[in-house]
Design an enzyme around this catalytic site. Structure first.
Site, PDB file in Angstrom:
ATOM      1  N   ARG A 163     -14.886 -13.855  -3.387  1.00 42.92           N
ATOM      2  CA  ARG A 163     -16.327 -13.915  -3.125  1.00 42.92           C
ATOM      3  C   ARG A 163     -16.931 -12.524  -3.304  1.00 42.92           C
ATOM      4  O   ARG A 163     -18.051 -12.379  -3.767  1.00 42.92           O
ATOM      5  CB  ARG A 163     -16.621 -14.491  -1.735  1.00 42.92           C
ATOM      6  CG  ARG A 163     -18.119 -14.441  -1.378  1.00 42.92           C
ATOM      7  CD  ARG A 163     -18.548 -15.456  -0.312  1.00 42.92           C
ATOM      8  NE  ARG A 163     -17.663 -15.515   0.827  1.00 42.92           N
ATOM      9  CZ  ARG A 163     -17.517 -14.562   1.756  1.00 42.92           C
ATOM     10  NH1 ARG A 163     -18.225 -13.445   1.667  1.00 42.92           N
ATOM     11  NH2 ARG A 163     -16.687 -14.725   2.752  1.00 42.92           N
ATOM     12  N   TYR A 202     -41.918 -20.900 -14.387  1.00 49.05           N
ATOM     13  CA  TYR A 202     -40.880 -21.938 -14.447  1.00 49.05           C
ATOM     14  C   TYR A 202     -41.015 -22.903 -13.263  1.00 49.05           C
ATOM     15  O   TYR A 202     -41.062 -22.495 -12.103  1.00 49.05           O
ATOM     16  CB  TYR A 202     -39.503 -21.268 -14.459  1.00 49.05           C
ATOM     17  CG  TYR A 202     -38.346 -22.216 -14.387  1.00 49.05           C
ATOM     18  CD1 TYR A 202     -38.143 -23.166 -15.372  1.00 49.05           C
ATOM     19  CD2 TYR A 202     -37.446 -22.155 -13.334  1.00 49.05           C
ATOM     20  CE1 TYR A 202     -37.071 -24.037 -15.305  1.00 49.05           C
ATOM     21  CE2 TYR A 202     -36.370 -23.024 -13.260  1.00 49.05           C
ATOM     22  CZ  TYR A 202     -36.191 -23.961 -14.242  1.00 49.05           C
ATOM     23  OH  TYR A 202     -35.142 -24.833 -14.164  1.00 49.05           O
ATOM     24  N   ASP A 253     -38.158 -12.562 -15.829  1.00 44.93           N
ATOM     25  CA  ASP A 253     -37.215 -13.629 -16.193  1.00 44.93           C
ATOM     26  C   ASP A 253     -37.071 -13.581 -17.712  1.00 44.93           C
ATOM     27  O   ASP A 253     -37.980 -13.967 -18.443  1.00 44.93           O
ATOM     28  CB  ASP A 253     -37.769 -14.987 -15.724  1.00 44.93           C
ATOM     29  CG  ASP A 253     -36.772 -16.127 -15.965  1.00 44.93           C
ATOM     30  OD1 ASP A 253     -35.939 -16.014 -16.895  1.00 44.93           O
ATOM     31  OD2 ASP A 253     -36.849 -17.146 -15.245  1.00 44.93           O
ATOM     32  N   LYS A 283     -28.462 -20.972 -20.160  1.00 43.99           N
ATOM     33  CA  LYS A 283     -29.179 -21.241 -21.398  1.00 43.99           C
ATOM     34  C   LYS A 283     -28.526 -20.480 -22.555  1.00 43.99           C
ATOM     35  O   LYS A 283     -27.462 -20.845 -22.998  1.00 43.99           O
ATOM     36  CB  LYS A 283     -30.659 -20.881 -21.212  1.00 43.99           C
ATOM     37  CG  LYS A 283     -31.270 -21.423 -19.900  1.00 43.99           C
ATOM     38  CD  LYS A 283     -31.321 -22.914 -19.834  1.00 43.99           C
ATOM     39  CE  LYS A 283     -31.693 -23.475 -18.457  1.00 43.99           C
ATOM     40  NZ  LYS A 283     -32.874 -22.949 -17.814  1.00 43.99           N
TER      41      LYS A 283
HETATM   42  C1  LIG Z   1     -33.419 -22.911 -16.623  1.00 47.23           C
HETATM   43  C2  LIG Z   1     -34.265 -21.776 -16.191  1.00 47.23           C
HETATM   44  C3  LIG Z   1     -34.150 -21.243 -14.888  1.00 47.23           C
HETATM   45  C4  LIG Z   1     -33.232 -21.845 -13.857  1.00 47.23           C
HETATM   46  O1  LIG Z   1     -31.896 -21.672 -14.150  1.00 47.23           O
HETATM   47  P1  LIG Z   1     -30.712 -22.660 -13.667  1.00 47.23           P
HETATM   48  O2  LIG Z   1     -29.511 -22.047 -14.313  1.00 47.23           O
HETATM   49  O3  LIG Z   1     -31.041 -24.041 -14.126  1.00 47.23           O
HETATM   50  O4  LIG Z   1     -30.652 -22.568 -12.173  1.00 47.23           O
HETATM   51  C5  LIG Z   1     -34.952 -20.168 -14.576  1.00 47.23           C
HETATM   52  N1  LIG Z   1     -35.831 -19.624 -15.453  1.00 47.23           N
HETATM   53  C6  LIG Z   1     -35.970 -20.121 -16.700  1.00 47.23           C
HETATM   54  C7  LIG Z   1     -36.952 -19.500 -17.625  1.00 47.23           C
HETATM   55  C8  LIG Z   1     -35.193 -21.208 -17.106  1.00 47.23           C
HETATM   56  O5  LIG Z   1     -35.355 -21.697 -18.355  1.00 47.23           O
END
Ligand SMILES: *Cc1c(COP(=O)(O)O)cnc(C)c1O
Length: 380
Positions: free
Chosen positions: A54, A106, A178, A203
């Site tokens: 952890r 988001y 982000d 992603k």
């Molecule tokens: C998918 C996404 C998230 C969230 O991420 P997860 O891995 O699904 O928790 C946050 N910001 C953006 C821009 C995203 O496309």
């Protein structure tokens, strides 16, 4: 009488015989260290930095070093999902702090704020982030963080990262970007003035739609670094060693994939732009995007693999176009090697401000002529 081979019984031998002896085999692909704990020596000390997974794990360390290098930061932190990484940034704030966010941030972040962080005594203003004046007007004495997402999801609005960071720093406010959509290949927010970068590694970093993950990269070491480290380690929203291994492997081909996906998005956007059944194409790589010039300044090598379009029609007609597509699979998420299409409004629910006729595309690495051909038959 069976011959006595070894002094231990089967159960003990089963464990002794499978002990890790493969530390130093110089494998090209790194091993996966599933171990939750690490051995102490006779003085009770650890041979190196690892104690308990952890806190730290070799696969997580590899990933954290990689993302911090790629984003030009000092420290990287890996989490079990993008939302866990985003949550850690908000958990570093304290009751009474105020945060400014884009009005089209988001969608799940809006839900997180509504369901969790409002109760924690944080306050929030949602503004049009393409307008620096609007950001400036939203500042209060308690503003502690400005959250940026550019290009935004799903309308691909652009925020001026250097401009907003300059404003924030004049007021001793932190900025977080982000950077999931552009990836560190196309945009480096820490170089543009931001303090914090966040990714959903689910992603583009992972890139194959087979792992969830998130990360935070900080520009500077110091008190925020210690806070985020203790949130990560004490709250424990960490990724598994295998997840870290998969994301590290994804990063090895990130540049190839996003370059191809960006080329595909640009070409498809230009083709869709001329189609009579398409009202608008939302893509910062098109000259008529209102913030094309800002995007061109702060992004490099292209405008990313995501685009949205508005169909000339209502929700039913829009969904029937999506239903006709054959190479674009209808699914949530993005950034994988396969092309996806999504009617965002129906995913986001009744409170969503996304137009009824909007389809969001995540471009894959297929040949662009096949992708255009698919749209040609779907719009016919
Ligand atoms: C998918 C996404 C998230 C969230 O991420 P997860 O891995 O699904 O928790 C946050 N910001 C953006 C821009 C995203 O496309």
């Amino acid at each position: 009488m069976p011959k006595k081979h070894q002094p231990f019984k089967f159960e003990t031998r089963a464990l002794q015989s499978t002990k890790n002896i493969i530390n130093k085999v110089h494998a090209i692909s790194p091993p996966i260290y599933l171990s939750s704990t690490f051995e102490r020596n006779q003085e009770g000390k650890y041979q190196d930095r690892y104690k308990y997974s952890r806190n730290d794990n070799p696969n997580r360390r590899t990933l954290e070093k990689s993302i911090s290098t790629l984003e030009y930061g000092t420290t990287g932190f890996a989490f079990g999902s993008g939302m866990a990484a985003i949550s850690a940034v908000f958990q570093s704030l304290k009751t009474g702090d105020h945060v400014i966010l884009p009005d089209d941030v988001y969608f799940n972040l809006k839900l997180l704020i509504k369901d969790v962080f409002n109760r924690w005594g944080l306050s929030f203003s949602f503004v049009n982030m393409s307008d620096i004046e609007a950001v400036s007007h939203a500042l209060t004495r308690h503003t502690r963080l400005i959250w940026i997402e550019t290009p935004s999801n799903p309308q691909l609005k652009i925020s001026n990262i250097p401009g907003i960071c300059e404003l924030a720093h004049a007021h001793q406010i932190l900025t977080a970007v982000d950077n999931t959509w552009p990836t560190p290949v196309l945009q480096n927010p820490l170089d543009l003035g931001a303090d914090i970068v966040v990714h959903s590694s689910t992603k583009y970093l992972g890139g194959h739609s087979d792992v969830l993950g998130g990360c935070i990269i900080l520009k500077e070491s110091g008190s925020l670094e210690h806070q985020i480290r203790s949130i990560q380690v004490q709250m424990g929203a960490i990724p598994s060693p295998f997840d870290c291994w998969l994301i590290s492997r994804g990063i090895q081909t990130l540049h190839l994939r996003i370059t191809k996906q960006t080329e595909n998005a640009q070409k498809l956007a230009e083709w869709l732009y001329d189609q009579p059944r398409v009202n608008r194409v939302l893509y910062p790589g098109l000259k008529d995007h209102p913030d094309h010039a800002i995007a061109a300044q702060q992004m490099k090598g292209g405008f990313g693999g995501m685009l949205s379009l508005l169909i000339d029609g209502d929700e039913i007609q829009t969904r029937s176009v999506a239903n006709k597509l054959q190479l674009f699979t209808q699914a949530t998420s993005l950034g994988g090697i396969e092309s996806l299409v999504e009617h965002r409004k129906s995913v986001e629910g009744p409170e969503s401000k996304t137009p009824d006729n909007l389809l969001r595309l995540s471009l894959g690495i297929e040949h662009v002529e096949d992708l255009i051909g698919d749209w040609e038959q779907a719009l016919r």
